[in-house]
Design an enzyme around this catalytic site. Structure first.
Site, PDB file in Angstrom:
ATOM      1  N   GLU A  83      -1.133  -9.013   4.127  1.00 32.55           N
ATOM      2  CA  GLU A  83      -0.979  -9.469   5.517  1.00 32.55           C
ATOM      3  C   GLU A  83      -2.319  -9.674   6.205  1.00 32.55           C
ATOM      4  O   GLU A  83      -2.417 -10.427   7.185  1.00 32.55           O
ATOM      5  CB  GLU A  83      -0.113  -8.484   6.319  1.00 32.55           C
ATOM      6  CG  GLU A  83      -0.781  -7.178   6.709  1.00 32.55           C
ATOM      7  CD  GLU A  83      -0.702  -6.088   5.645  1.00 32.55           C
ATOM      8  OE1 GLU A  83      -0.784  -4.903   6.009  1.00 32.55           O
ATOM      9  OE2 GLU A  83      -0.557  -6.435   4.449  1.00 32.55           O
ATOM     10  N   HIS A  85      -3.454  -5.174   0.938  1.00 26.22           N
ATOM     11  CA  HIS A  85      -2.791  -5.609   2.168  1.00 26.22           C
ATOM     12  C   HIS A  85      -2.833  -7.131   2.274  1.00 26.22           C
ATOM     13  O   HIS A  85      -3.753  -7.697   2.887  1.00 26.22           O
ATOM     14  CB  HIS A  85      -3.476  -4.982   3.392  1.00 26.22           C
ATOM     15  CG  HIS A  85      -3.173  -3.541   3.590  1.00 26.22           C
ATOM     16  ND1 HIS A  85      -2.227  -3.086   4.487  1.00 26.22           N
ATOM     17  CD2 HIS A  85      -3.671  -2.443   2.982  1.00 26.22           C
ATOM     18  CE1 HIS A  85      -2.166  -1.763   4.436  1.00 26.22           C
ATOM     19  NE2 HIS A  85      -3.039  -1.350   3.532  1.00 26.22           N
ATOM     20  N   CYS A 138       0.830  -1.193   0.000  1.00 25.23           N
ATOM     21  CA  CYS A 138       0.000   0.000   0.000  1.00 25.23           C
ATOM     22  C   CYS A 138       0.876   1.259   0.000  1.00 25.23           C
ATOM     23  O   CYS A 138       1.466   1.588  -1.006  1.00 25.23           O
ATOM     24  CB  CYS A 138      -0.977  -0.041   1.169  1.00 25.23           C
ATOM     25  SG  CYS A 138      -2.369   1.102   0.995  1.00 25.23           S
TER      26      CYS A 138
END
Length: 264
Positions: A235, A233, A134
């Site tokens: 994660e 994202h 990002c």
């Protein structure tokens, strides 16, 4: 064999949710995450790879771009029933964690900008693998001489506006790209938490994925073994194997670099 050490950048205040999820993703892939913030800097001399994390918007003064006025209308991607069920279970927990450990996204973070610019330049000079997430992708592009759309609300409008840790957008991966080699070539569902996006590409960078609106969703280096940036994202999508492979690719490349360095 020792786990490769991966630096993970973040802010001094907040960002704990992203750090925990990134630490876990790197650990899952066989690496060891090392937290780096402006107040706790680290030298890349002791690291094998770098993750530049998400967070506050990149300072527009770093690339001198005025907000765009072009408005385009697009349709948001529909969400299947499996994703909706998953959303009721996992994503409210992630939303709560992000709210409790909230990082201010607007207003910039000059200290972090300076730290991460220096780390990106050093990693590029040393040939270390980089994954920009990002804000990290955006700053990677700026460091390489590119520009950003300062605010996507001035570039296009979605109905409804998509801003969620749930994978509610689908991006098309560039054929032959490194990201496509890692995740597979089929369209990839991703989440969306960004305000800015890549405008002009930096030197030696190419587009690796776009969304339906044409907005760049991933970039990568033309030449380096693994220099990647993603707008979403990964994660926050630990249950998705395709997103875990981004961290796996980073850890594997970092391990290969470490082994070559020790053998010289």
């Amino acid at each position: 064999m020792a786990r490769p050490r991966i630096g993970v950048t973040g802010p001094d205040r907040g960002g704990v949710a992203a750090w925990i999820m990134t630490w876990w993703a790197i650990r899952w892939a066989g690496g060891k995450a090392v937290h780096i913030t402006p107040g706790r800097p680290r030298s890349l001399q002791e690291l094998d790879g770098l993750v530049v994390g998400g967070g506050a918007d990149v300072d527009p003064g770093l690339y001198g771009q005025d907000p765009l006025s072009l408005i385009r209308e697009i349709d948001a991607t529909e969400t299947g029933w499996r994703q909706r069920i998953l959303g009721f279970v996992l994503y409210p927990l992630l939303w709560l964690l992000r709210r409790v450990l909230y990082t201010k996204l607007h207003g910039g973070d000059a200290d972090r900008d300076r730290l991460e610019q220096a780390l990106i330049r050093e990693a590029l000079d040393r040939g270390l693998p980089i994954l920009g997430i990002c804000r990290g992708m955006q700053l990677l592009n700026v460091v390489c001489g590119g520009t950003l759309h300062q605010n996507l609300e001035g570039f296009y409008r979605e109905h409804p506006q998509v801003r969620s840790v749930l994978p509610r957008k689908v991006v098309t991966l560039t054929e032959g790209s490194r990201i496509a080699a890692l995740t597979g070539t089929n369209p990839l569902p991703v989440n969306a938490l960004h305000n800015q996006a890549v405008a002009e590409l930096g030197q030696d960078l190419v587009v690796a994925a776009r969304e339906a609106s044409g907005v760049v969703q991933a970039i990568e280096s033309r030449n380096a073994p693994l220099i990647l940036g993603v707008q979403w994202h990964p994660e926050y999508l630990p249950q998705k194997a395709r997103h875990r492979r981004l961290f796996q690719g980073l850890v594997d490349s970092s391990r290969d670099l470490s082994v070559r360095a020790r053998s010289q």
